[in-house]
Design a protein around this motif. Structure first.
Motif, PDB file in Angstrom:
ATOM      1  N   SER A 149     -16.926  59.078  54.787  1.00 18.96           N
ATOM      2  CA  SER A 149     -15.988  60.209  54.725  1.00 18.96           C
ATOM      3  C   SER A 149     -14.470  59.498  54.819  1.00 18.96           C
ATOM      4  CB  SER A 149     -16.178  61.111  55.960  1.00 18.96           C
ATOM      5  OG  SER A 149     -17.499  61.952  55.762  1.00 18.96           O
ATOM      6  N   VAL A 150     -13.705  59.985  53.883  1.00 11.33           N
ATOM      7  CA  VAL A 150     -12.366  59.212  53.814  1.00 11.33           C
ATOM      8  C   VAL A 150     -10.917  60.109  54.239  1.00 11.33           C
ATOM      9  CG1 VAL A 150     -13.168  57.209  52.301  1.00 11.33           C
ATOM     10  CG2 VAL A 150     -12.387  59.453  51.267  1.00 11.33           C
ATOM     11  N   ALA A 151     -11.373  61.521  53.640  1.00 12.67           N
ATOM     12  CA  ALA A 151     -10.444  62.714  53.882  1.00 12.67           C
ATOM     13  C   ALA A 151      -9.104  62.118  53.630  1.00 12.67           C
ATOM     14  CB  ALA A 151     -10.492  62.768  55.557  1.00 12.67           C
ATOM     15  N   GLU A 152      -8.970  61.868  52.414  1.00 15.33           N
ATOM     16  CA  GLU A 152      -7.654  61.491  51.581  1.00 15.33           C
ATOM     17  C   GLU A 152      -6.816  60.206  52.485  1.00 15.33           C
ATOM     18  OE1 GLU A 152      -6.291  65.890  50.558  1.00 15.33           O
ATOM     19  OE2 GLU A 152      -4.870  64.882  51.510  1.00 15.33           O
ATOM     20  N   SER A 153      -7.842  58.954  52.470  1.00 17.71           N
ATOM     21  CA  SER A 153      -7.448  58.051  52.980  1.00 17.71           C
ATOM     22  C   SER A 153      -6.164  57.426  52.260  1.00 17.71           C
ATOM     23  CB  SER A 153      -8.666  56.999  52.911  1.00 17.71           C
ATOM     24  OG  SER A 153      -8.031  55.609  53.000  1.00 17.71           O
ATOM     25  N   SER A 154      -5.310  56.710  53.388  1.00 15.91           N
ATOM     26  CA  SER A 154      -3.991  56.238  52.593  1.00 15.91           C
ATOM     27  C   SER A 154      -4.119  54.688  52.569  1.00 15.91           C
ATOM     28  CB  SER A 154      -2.822  56.802  53.716  1.00 15.91           C
ATOM     29  OG  SER A 154      -3.202  56.249  54.720  1.00 15.91           O
ATOM     30  N   GLY A 155      -5.346  54.059  52.444  1.00 10.51           N
ATOM     31  CA  GLY A 155      -5.077  52.469  52.223  1.00 10.51           C
ATOM     32  C   GLY A 155      -5.325  51.990  53.600  1.00 10.51           C
ATOM     33  N   ASN A 156      -5.852  52.514  54.661  1.00  9.35           N
ATOM     34  CA  ASN A 156      -5.971  51.885  55.816  1.00  9.35           C
ATOM     35  C   ASN A 156      -7.133  51.223  55.926  1.00  9.35           C
ATOM     36  OD1 ASN A 156      -3.426  52.727  57.027  1.00  9.35           O
ATOM     37  ND2 ASN A 156      -4.473  54.666  57.597  1.00  9.35           N
ATOM     38  N   LEU A 157      -7.228  49.834  56.584  1.00 12.47           N
ATOM     39  CA  LEU A 157      -8.368  48.899  56.610  1.00 12.47           C
ATOM     40  C   LEU A 157      -9.277  49.491  57.605  1.00 12.47           C
ATOM     41  CD1 LEU A 157      -9.632  46.146  55.809  1.00 12.47           C
ATOM     42  CD2 LEU A 157      -8.484  45.242  57.999  1.00 12.47           C
ATOM     43  N   ARG A 158     -10.472  49.671  57.117  1.00 11.48           N
ATOM     44  CA  ARG A 158     -11.668  50.347  58.021  1.00 11.48           C
ATOM     45  C   ARG A 158     -13.199  49.691  57.511  1.00 11.48           C
ATOM     46  NH1 ARG A 158     -12.465  56.358  55.976  1.00 11.48           N
ATOM     47  NH2 ARG A 158     -14.595  55.942  56.487  1.00 11.48           N
ATOM     48  N   THR A 159     -14.041  49.876  58.406  1.00  6.08           N
ATOM     49  CA  THR A 159     -15.376  49.279  58.324  1.00  6.08           C
ATOM     50  C   THR A 159     -16.163  50.586  58.271  1.00  6.08           C
ATOM     51  OG1 THR A 159     -14.678  47.196  59.435  1.00  6.08           O
ATOM     52  CG2 THR A 159     -17.052  47.926  59.102  1.00  6.08           C
ATOM     53  N   LYS A 181      -2.471  55.440  43.119  1.00  6.03           N
ATOM     54  CA  LYS A 181      -2.988  54.277  43.504  1.00  6.03           C
ATOM     55  C   LYS A 181      -4.317  54.206  43.843  1.00  6.03           C
ATOM     56  CE  LYS A 181       1.740  52.844  44.908  1.00  6.03           C
ATOM     57  NZ  LYS A 181       2.493  52.252  46.103  1.00  6.03           N
ATOM     58  N   ALA A 182      -5.198  55.150  43.040  1.00  6.27           N
ATOM     59  CA  ALA A 182      -6.621  55.214  43.539  1.00  6.27           C
ATOM     60  C   ALA A 182      -7.274  53.889  43.320  1.00  6.27           C
ATOM     61  CB  ALA A 182      -7.200  56.432  42.521  1.00  6.27           C
ATOM     62  N   GLY A 183      -8.370  53.654  44.256  1.00  3.26           N
ATOM     63  CA  GLY A 183      -9.178  52.469  44.348  1.00  3.26           C
ATOM     64  C   GLY A 183      -9.251  51.921  45.608  1.00  3.26           C
ATOM     65  N   ALA A 184      -9.756  50.742  45.849  1.00  5.95           N
ATOM     66  CA  ALA A 184      -9.860  50.208  47.080  1.00  5.95           C
ATOM     67  C   ALA A 184      -9.595  48.487  47.194  1.00  5.95           C
ATOM     68  CB  ALA A 184     -11.432  50.388  47.421  1.00  5.95           C
ATOM     69  N   GLN A 185      -8.930  48.193  48.427  1.00  6.62           N
ATOM     70  CA  GLN A 185      -9.104  46.725  48.728  1.00  6.62           C
ATOM     71  C   GLN A 185     -10.246  46.509  49.377  1.00  6.62           C
ATOM     72  OE1 GLN A 185      -6.535  44.790  47.431  1.00  6.62           O
ATOM     73  NE2 GLN A 185      -7.533  42.983  48.368  1.00  6.62           N
ATOM     74  N   VAL A 186     -11.375  45.634  48.729  1.00  8.85           N
ATOM     75  CA  VAL A 186     -12.481  45.312  49.453  1.00  8.85           C
ATOM     76  C   VAL A 186     -12.370  43.912  50.078  1.00  8.85           C
ATOM     77  CG1 VAL A 186     -14.850  45.037  49.285  1.00  8.85           C
ATOM     78  CG2 VAL A 186     -13.653  46.661  47.766  1.00  8.85           C
ATOM     79  N   HIS A 187     -12.492  43.841  51.163  1.00  9.67           N
ATOM     80  CA  HIS A 187     -12.494  42.568  52.035  1.00  9.67           C
ATOM     81  C   HIS A 187     -13.861  41.884  52.160  1.00  9.67           C
ATOM     82  CE1 HIS A 187      -8.245  43.023  53.709  1.00  9.67           C
ATOM     83  NE2 HIS A 187      -8.394  44.173  53.018  1.00  9.67           N
ATOM     84  N   GLU A 188     -14.791  42.608  52.343  1.00 12.37           N
ATOM     85  CA  GLU A 188     -16.238  41.927  52.829  1.00 12.37           C
ATOM     86  C   GLU A 188     -17.136  43.002  52.624  1.00 12.37           C
ATOM     87  OE1 GLU A 188     -16.411  38.657  56.074  1.00 12.37           O
ATOM     88  OE2 GLU A 188     -18.138  40.062  56.511  1.00 12.37           O
ATOM     89  N   ILE A 189     -18.362  42.501  52.125  1.00 12.90           N
ATOM     90  CA  ILE A 189     -19.559  43.476  51.961  1.00 12.90           C
ATOM     91  C   ILE A 189     -20.700  42.544  52.541  1.00 12.90           C
ATOM     92  CG2 ILE A 189     -20.957  44.624  50.731  1.00 12.90           C
ATOM     93  CD1 ILE A 189     -19.033  45.196  48.537  1.00 12.90           C
ATOM     94  N   SER A 190     -21.270  43.092  53.537  1.00 12.03           N
ATOM     95  CA  SER A 190     -22.504  42.060  53.913  1.00 12.03           C
ATOM     96  C   SER A 190     -23.775  43.056  54.156  1.00 12.03           C
ATOM     97  CB  SER A 190     -22.296  41.444  55.425  1.00 12.03           C
ATOM     98  OG  SER A 190     -21.857  42.491  56.182  1.00 12.03           O
ATOM     99  N   ILE A 191     -25.044  42.387  53.895  1.00  5.36           N
ATOM    100  CA  ILE A 191     -26.401  43.314  54.122  1.00  5.36           C
ATOM    101  C   ILE A 191     -27.123  42.592  55.062  1.00  5.36           C
ATOM    102  CG2 ILE A 191     -27.178  42.123  52.152  1.00  5.36           C
ATOM    103  CD1 ILE A 191     -28.448  44.746  51.492  1.00  5.36           C
ATOM    104  N   THR A 192     -27.763  43.158  55.862  1.00  6.29           N
ATOM    105  CA  THR A 192     -28.556  42.820  56.996  1.00  6.29           C
ATOM    106  C   THR A 192     -29.915  43.516  56.771  1.00  6.29           C
ATOM    107  OG1 THR A 192     -26.690  42.286  58.280  1.00  6.29           O
ATOM    108  CG2 THR A 192     -28.890  42.226  59.562  1.00  6.29           C
TER     109      THR A 192
END
Length: 868
Positions: free
Chosen positions: A478-488, A514-525
Motif C-alpha cells: 500500500s503506497v497511497a500516492e507515495s512521493s518517493g520516500n524510502l521504505r521497507t 516520475k513514475a517508477g521506483a528507486q530499488v535499494h535492496e531485495i532479499s529473500i529468506t
C-alpha cells in the motif's frame, strides 16, 4: 578406451564429456592433476538408465575428440545397474567438480554420490558443487538418501565457501574448500595446450565468450570495445549449439569475426592472444584470470550468479570487474573499472596458494595409507530436513524488461526503474532473478527496500517463471500516492508451483509524473526455525606449528617427494613440451655416445633411435617448430648416424622408416656439427668474448671471492648473459641442461627477496640478484631424485666462475629454507612450481680493494680419501 585387464588408481565421475569448455577443461585440470601426482586415471562415461536426462552420447563430438587427443582412458557408457563392475578396475573413486550435487539439475542421480562403490574402496569428492546458495532445493527424501551416501566418503571438498556450511548443516559431513580444478594447472600448461590450436589470431582484439548470447550482451561488449580502444572482436562461440545464435547476433557487426572452429585448444588460444575479454561464463572468467587478461564479466543469473561472486571475491576483485547486460554506452564510459589497467597480484597469490593447498589435499585424499572420514558426529547427520537453518540471500538487482517503456539505470544506491508515458501499461513487466528457482511447498519472506513513486494506491509484487512467462502475485504494498520516500516492505508467502525464479513488477501499478521506483535492496529468506551451527574448526598455519627436527625433516621430505612425483609424471607425459625436449636429448645423447666408440659398432641404436624418432615426430606433429636448438641438435645427430653407417655400407633403412617425412626433411637439412661426435680438443661452440680472454684458469679459480659490497657502476647485463653462457658448458645428466637462471633488477623486488632469504643483513642490496633453479620436468626417472641438485650445483659453480671471468663480483646466498619461506619467494616473483631452488647470487661491480672473508680452506688430505 579402457583396458579391461588394467587396474587403475583412480576412477573419475563427472561431466567431462559435456559439450562446453567449462566442463571439458574442469575435468582436464582434475585428470592432469591426479596424473601429476603419479596415479593412473580412468574417466567414467555417463551411465544410462536413470531418466530422460541420461542419454547415449555421440562419439564424434568435440569433448570426446579432445579426450582422445589428450590420451584419456575412459569407459563405454554402462547401464547404472552395471556400475558395480567398476570396483574391479579402480581403488579410489573421485566425483569431480561442477554442480553434480544440485538436485535442480535433471542429470544429478545416485551415481554422482558414488552409491555403487564397494565398502573397501575409497570415495572422494574434489571441488563438487551444490549449485547456488540456498537450501530449499533439498527435499527431505534427497537429504535422507544422500546424507548416508556422503557420510561414506573418505574426504569431501567443495569450491564455494557457502558449500562448506551446506555439507555440514544439511548432510552431516565435513567439507574442505579447494580451488576450481582449472586452477590446479599453471598458465604454462594451458599455453602448451593453446599451442596446438588450429587458429592463430593476429593483432589486438576483444575476445567475447558468451554462453547465452543476447543483443543486449552484444551491445555491452561493443561499448567495452570502444572504451578500451579495440577495433577487432573475436567471438568465441559456445560449442554447445551456440554457433548459430552467435552468427545471428553478430551478423551485422563488421568488426566481429567468429572463431573458425570449436575446440578447447582454440578457446584457450583465443584467450591467450586477447587484449581484453568479455564473458558471461564462470570458467570464461576463470581463464581470463589464468591468462591475466583484462576482463569484464556479466554474471550469468541463469547459470548461477553466486558462483561468479564467490570466484571474483576469492580472486580479490570483488564486483569491480562486473558489467551488466543492460549497460549502455554511457554507463560503460563512466565505469572506471572497464580498463586495460588491472592488477592480478591478489589473484596470482590466491591461485598459487590455493593450488598448493588443494594439491596437498588431493594427494592426502588419494593416498590409501591415509585413513579419514567425511562423516560428522560418528556418521549421524547433524541436521534434519525440518531443522535447516534459515538463510537470507540478497538479489543482484540485474533487471530486465519486456518493453522499452521501462528505463533501467544502476547507481551507487541501487537501481532506478522509470516508467514512461503510455496509454496501455498492461503486460509490460520488469524483473530480476532470484538466486535459484523456488521449491514448491516452502515458505519464504521477501523484503524490498525501495522508494516507489506512483499515483496508484498499491503495487503488486509478483514471482515470475522465465520459461513460460507466467507470474503469481505474492503480496501488495500500500503506497497511497507515495512521493518517493524510502521504505521497507515485507511479503511472506508459500511457493505454490515450480519454476518461479524471478521477482517481477508491472508497469500498470506505476502512474503519474516520475513514475517508477528507486530499488535499494531485495532479499529473500526461508521461513524456518534456526538450528545452531557447528563451530568452525580452528586451523593452524605452518608458521604456528611448533615442530621438532624429525617432524620438520619428515614434512620437508614429503613436500620434496610430492614435488618430484608431480614433475616426473608431468615430464613423462605425452603433452609436456619440456618432457619431449628432455626425452629427445636423452635419446640423442645415447646415440652420440655410440658414435664416439673407437671400435664403432655399425647399426647400433635399437632402443635410442626408436625413442628419438617418437619424440621428434611428436614435436613436429604438434607444429612446435623446427628451429628449436634441441630439434636441430637431434637432427644433426641422426644425420651423422646415417652418414657413419653409409660409410660402412650398413643398412639402417629400418631406422630411417621410423621418422616421419617431415622429420626426415629436418634431418636432411640438419647442420653438420650441431650434434654427433667430434675431437676432444675442439670447442663445443665458439667461446664468448670476455674482458681478459687470456686470463689463466688458476687466476679465475683462485680469484673468485664472495663480495658483499658493490659500487655504483652500472652492471652490463650482457656480461651476466656471457657468464650464463660460460656456465652452460657444465655437464648435466644426458646433457638435458635442467638449470635455469632468474635475474632480478628491480631494487624493491631484490630487497623483498633478500629479506626472506635472510643472509644479506647489514649490507646494501646488490644491483642485480640471480636465482639459480633446476627444472624438475627435465628429469625423467625416479633414481634421478638427486640429479636436479647435482646438475644445479655444477651449473651454479660454473656460473660463479663465469661471473669472475667477466670481472663481476658475486656472492652465493643459500636457499636452505623450509616450505613457508620458499612459498613467500614464489609469491614475490613468478617461479614455476616445477623449479627447485639451488641458490641466490648477488651480482655487481666492485672495488678490488674491498674486504672479503678470508674463509681458509682445509688441506686436500682431509678431503681426498684414496682407496687401494
Amino acid at each position: 578406451m579402457v583396458d579391461p585387464k588394467k587396474k587403475y588408481d583412480v576412477a573419475v565421475l563427472g561431466w567431462w564429456y559435456g559439450k562446453n569448455y567449462g566442463s571439458i577443461l574442469t575435468y582436464y585440470g582434475l585428470n592432469r592433476a591426479i596424473e601429476n601426482l603419479g596415479r593412473s586415471v580412468l574417466m567414467v562415461h555417463e551411465p544410462v538408465g536413470y531418466n530422460g536426462y541420461r542419454v547415449q552420447w555421440p562419439d564424434a563430438i568435440l569433448s570426446m575428440d579432445f579426450a582422445r587427443r589428450t590420451g584419456y582412458e575412459y569407459t563405454k557408457q554402462l547401464h547404472y545397474s552395471e556400475l558395480h563392475t567398476l570396483n574391479e578396475l579402480a581403488d579410489t573413486f573421485v566425483v569431480g567438480s561442477d554442480q553434480l550435487w544440485n538436485p535442480l539439475i535433471g542429470r544429478v542421480n545416485d551415481d554422482l554420490f558414488l552409491d555403487f562403490v564397494a565398502p573397501d574402496r575409497n570415495r572422494v569428492a574434489y571441488g563438487t558443487s551444490f549449485g547456488n546458495r540456498g537450501t530449499e532445493k533439498f527435499k527431505p527424501s534427497f537429504i535422507a538418501k544422500h546424507s548416508q551416501n556422503l557420510q561414506k566418503f573418505k574426504a569431501i571438498s567443495v569450491r564455494e565457501n557457502y558449500a562448506v556450511d551446506t555439507a555440514r548443516d544439511i548432510f552431516g559431513t565435513k567439507a574442505d574448500l579447494v580451488v576450481d580444478p582449472v586452477f590446479l594447472l599453471d598458465q604454462d600448461h594451458y599455453k602448451e595446450l593453446a599451442a596446438k590450436a588450429s587458429i592463430s589470431p593476429e593483432g589486438e582484439y576483444l575476445a567475447v565468450f558468451f554462453l547465452d548470447p543476447t543483443p543486449d550482451k552484444k551491445s555491452t561488449a561493443m561499448a567495452i570495445a570502444d572504451k578500451v580502444g579495440l577495433d577487432k572482436i573475436l567471438v568465441i562461440c559456445n560449442p554447445d549449439e551456440g554457433r548459430k545464435a552467435a552468427q545471428e547476433i553478430w551478423a551485422d557487426e563488421p568488426r566481429a569475426e567468429l572463431i573458425a572452429s570449436d575446440a578447447p585448444e582454440n578457446f584457450l588460444r583465443g584467450y591467450q592472444d586477447a587484449s581484453y575479454v568479455v564473458t558471461d561464463s564462470f570458467h570464461g572468467t576463470a581463464f581470463s584470470v589464468i591468462f591475466e587478461k583484462p576482463f569484464s564479466s556479466i554474471y550469468n543469473n541463469k547459470r548461477g550468479a553466486d558462483r561468479f561472486k564467490n570466484l571474483l571475491s576469492s580472486l580479490g576483485f570483488g564486483d569491480t570487474r562486473r558489467v551488466y547486460e543492460s549497460d549502455t554506452v554511457q554507463t560503460i564510459t563512466k565505469n572506471k573499472n572497464v580498463t586495460r589497467s588491472i592488477s592480478f597480484a591478489k589473484a596470482r597469490k590466491y591461485i598459487t596458494e590455493g593450488r598448493k593447498y588443494s594439491l596437498e589435499w588431493l594427494e592426502s585424499a588419494l593416498d590409501p595409507s591415509v585413513k579419514s572420514s567425511a562423516a560428522l558426529d560418528n556418521g549421524k547427520a547433524v541436521a534434519a530436513a525440518a531443522n535447516i537453518p534459515s538463510q537470507s540471500h540478497t538479489l543482484d538487482l540485474d533487471f530486465s524488461a519486456n518493453s522499452e517503456i521501462w528505463s533501467i539505470a544502476k547507481g551507487t544506491k541501487g537501481v532506478s526503474l522509470s516508467v514512461g508515458a503510455d496509454k496501455d501499461l498492461r503486460g509490460k513487466h520488469v524483473w530480476t532473478d532470484l538466486p535459484e528457482p523456488l521449491t514448491p511447498g516452502t515458505r519464504k519472506r521477501l523484503k524490498i527496500q525501495w522508494a516507489p513513486t506512483t499515483k496508484t494506491k498499491s503495487i503488486n509484487v509478483h514471482l515470475r517463471n522465465p520459461e513460460s512467462g507466467a507470474f503469481k502475485v505474492i503480496g501488495k504494498a500500500s503506497v497511497a500516492e507515495s512521493s518517493g520516500n524510502l521504505r521497507t516492505d515485507e511479503f511472506e508467502f508459500s511457493v505454490a508451483e515450480a519454476g518461479l525464479s524471478q521477482v517481477m513488477l508491472g508497469a500498470l501499478h506505476f502512474t503519474g509524473p516520475k513514475a517508477g521506483a528507486q530499488v535499494h535492496e531485495i532479499s529473500i529468506t526461508e521461513v524456518k526455525s534456526k538450528a545452531p551451527a557447528a563451530p568452525a574448526p580452528v586451523v593452524k598455519s605452518d608458521d604456528e606449528i611448533v615442530e621438532g627436527f624429525s617432524k620438520q625433516a619428515r614434512r620437508l621430505a614429503l613436500h620434496d617427494f610430492e614435488s618430484q612425483v608431480r614433475s616426473f609424471s608431468r615430464g613423462r607425459s605425452a603433452d609436456s613440451v619440456t618432457g619431449i625436449r628432455a626425452r629427445m636429448f636423452f635419446h640423442a645423447h645415447a646415440i652420440e655416445k655410440g658414435l664416439t666408440h673407437s671400435n664403432f659398432r655399425p647399426g647400433f641404436g635399437r632402443i635410442a633411435i626408436p625413442g628419438l624418432a617418437k619424440e621428434m615426430n611428436a614435436w613436429l606433429t604438434r607444429g612446435l617448430g623446427t628451429d628449436d636448438t634441441i630439434v636441430q641438435s637431434s637432427a644433426s645427430v641422426m644425420k651423422a648416424y646415417f652418414a657413419r653407417n653409409e660409410e660402412t655400407n650398413t643398412d639402417v633403412s629400418h631406422f630411417r622408416k621410423l621418422f616421419s617425412d617431415e622429420a626426415l626433411e629436418v634431418i636432411a637439412n640438419g647442420r653438420v656439427g650441431e650434434g654427433g661426435a667430434f675431437p676432444a680438443a675442439n670447442h663445443r661452440e665458439d667461446p664468448v668474448e670476455t674482458p681478459n680472454d687470456d686470463r689463466a684458469f688458476m687466476d679465475v679459480m683462485y680469484g673468485r671471492r664472495s663480495v658483499r659490497e658493490f659500487i655504483d657502476t652500472p652492471v652490463d647485463d650482457a656480461a651476466i648473459s656471457a657468464a650464463v653462457q660460460i656456465a652452460m658448458q657444465s655437464p648435466s645428466v644426458c646433457s638435458r641442461q635442467g638449470a635455469r637462471v632468474h635475474q632480478f633488477d628491480d631494487p624493491e623486488t631484490i630487497k623483498q627477496l633478500l629479506d626472506v632469504q635472510g643472509g644479506f643483513y647489514g649490507f646494501n642490496a646488490p644491483p642485480r640478484l640471480l636465482l639459480v633453479t633446476a627444472d624438475l620436468d627435465a628429469f625423467l626417472f625416479a633414481p634421478e631424485r638427486n640429479q636436479p641438485f647435482v646438475d644445479g650445483g655444477l651449473f651454479m659453480m660454473s656460473l660463479l666462475l663465469g661471473l669472475t671471468q667477466m670481472e663481476l663480483g658475486s656472492c652465493l646466498l643459500n636457499t636452505a629454507m623450509g616450505v613457508e619461506k620458499e612459498q613467500k619467494i614464489r609469491n614475490i616473483v613468478d617461479i614455476p612450481e616445477n623449479e627447485v631452488f639451488i641458490a641466490f647470487v648477488a651480482v655487481g661491480n666492485f672495488d678490488k680493494n674491498v674486504l672479503v672473508p678470508r674463509s681458509k680452506r682445509v688441506e686436500s688430505d682431509s678431503i681426498l680419501k684414496r682407496h687401494a
